[in-house]
Design a protein around this motif. Structure first.
Motif, PDB file in Angstrom:
ATOM      1  N   GLN A  37       1.664  -1.465  -0.249  1.00  0.00           N
ATOM      2  CA  GLN A  37      -0.496   0.376  -0.129  1.00  0.00           C
ATOM      3  C   GLN A  37       0.972   1.556  -0.522  1.00  0.00           C
ATOM      4  O   GLN A  37       1.828   1.892   1.218  1.00  0.00           O
ATOM      5  N   TRP A  40       0.011   6.795  -0.474  1.00  0.00           N
ATOM      6  CA  TRP A  40      -1.190   7.132  -0.971  1.00  0.00           C
ATOM      7  C   TRP A  40      -2.537   6.120  -1.151  1.00  0.00           C
ATOM      8  O   TRP A  40      -3.924   6.795  -1.170  1.00  0.00           O
ATOM      9  N   GLY A  41      -2.316   5.075  -0.484  1.00  0.00           N
ATOM     10  CA  GLY A  41      -3.681   4.342  -0.037  1.00  0.00           C
ATOM     11  C   GLY A  41      -3.762   3.441  -0.973  1.00  0.00           C
ATOM     12  O   GLY A  41      -4.636   2.471  -0.860  1.00  0.00           O
ATOM     13  N   GLN A  42      -3.306   3.818  -2.029  1.00  0.00           N
ATOM     14  CA  GLN A  42      -3.197   2.707  -3.507  1.00  0.00           C
ATOM     15  C   GLN A  42      -2.735   1.320  -2.883  1.00  0.00           C
ATOM     16  O   GLN A  42      -1.686   0.964  -2.472  1.00  0.00           O
ATOM     17  N   LEU A  43      -3.505   0.334  -3.110  1.00  0.00           N
ATOM     18  CA  LEU A  43      -3.053  -0.705  -2.689  1.00  0.00           C
ATOM     19  C   LEU A  43      -2.361  -1.711  -4.510  1.00  0.00           C
ATOM     20  O   LEU A  43      -3.342  -1.799  -5.214  1.00  0.00           O
TER      21      LEU A  43
END
Lengths: 110, 118
Positions: A37, A40-43
């Protein structure tokens, strides 16, 4: 239910260092996945690895299903490797639900 | 391939209003989508499993009347947070399973939606 435990919870490295992240999982886990992750939070899917060893560039993963653990290796770490690394166990019997570990927060300093 | 989008990326709303979040699989058909919630410095917690054409299955402790899920097509699932309160502020992430691919058990994740309820 499924149990997934990760260690260490936090890891600080200097750029260029190598590291190993560990994931222990319970008997009811069918398959194992590793995610990164980003800040920016994107997995991001790293590995789908029910057993054996896979490599992708500087990253590799090994799952020993019989001993219920998986390892993620990061070699020659870069600052862009920073973020949280999650492993997640899949339960096929429950409509393919994923149970996530608590993650390892990796900080790579320049 | 296997790209999942979410809209909006962030939303700020007043307490008591409802907020709808969309999750789309852009290049594949997703019979199953999942909705997660992630609080700061915590892991992802599954809220519900959304199957196309049927009612969603909610995890224990998740109020189905508060978090309405609609999976109307094979490429779209929506999560509506009804009568939002400050404690609903969180990072909401959807994922989609891509059956029929070589790795049909993996999930592909959207970029997430940051909800702030004032």
């Amino acid at each position: 239910g499924i149990q997934v435990e990760q260690s260490p919870p936090d890891l600080i490295l200097q750029e260029g260092a190598n590291s190993t992240l560990r994931c222990n999982f319970s008997d009811s886990v069918n398959n194992l996945q590793w995610f990164h992750q980003n800040p920016w939070g994107q997995l991001i899917n790293l590995f789908y690895i029910p057993s054996g060893t896979k490599q992708n560039g500087r990253l590799s993963a090994t799952t020993v299903a019989t001993e219920r653990y998986s390892l993620l290796y990061i070699s020659s770490s870069q600052t862009t490797d920073s973020g949280v690394y999650f492993c997640a166990g899949l339960d096929r019997g429950s409509n393919y639900k994923l149970t996530f570990g608590k993650g390892t927060l990796l900080t790579v300093n320049p | 391939g296997a790209v999942v989008s979410q809209h909006p990326s962030r939303v700020i709303c007043k307490s008591g209003t409802s907020v709808k979040i969309e999750c789309r699989s852009l290049d594949f058909q997703a019979t199953t989508m999942f909705w997660y919630r992630q609080f700061p410095k915590q892991s992802l917690m599954l809220m519900a499993t959304s199957n196309e054409g049927s009612k969603a299955t909610y995890e224990q402790g998740v109020e189905k009347d508060k978090f309405l899920i609609n999976h109307a097509s094979l490429t779209l699932s929506t999560l509506t947070v009804t009568s939002a309160h400050p404690e609903d502020s969180s990072f909401y992430i959807c994922s989609a399973r891509a059956p029929g691919t070589s790795v049909n058990e993996t999930q592909y994740f959207g970029p997430g939606t940051r909800l702030l309820v004032l």
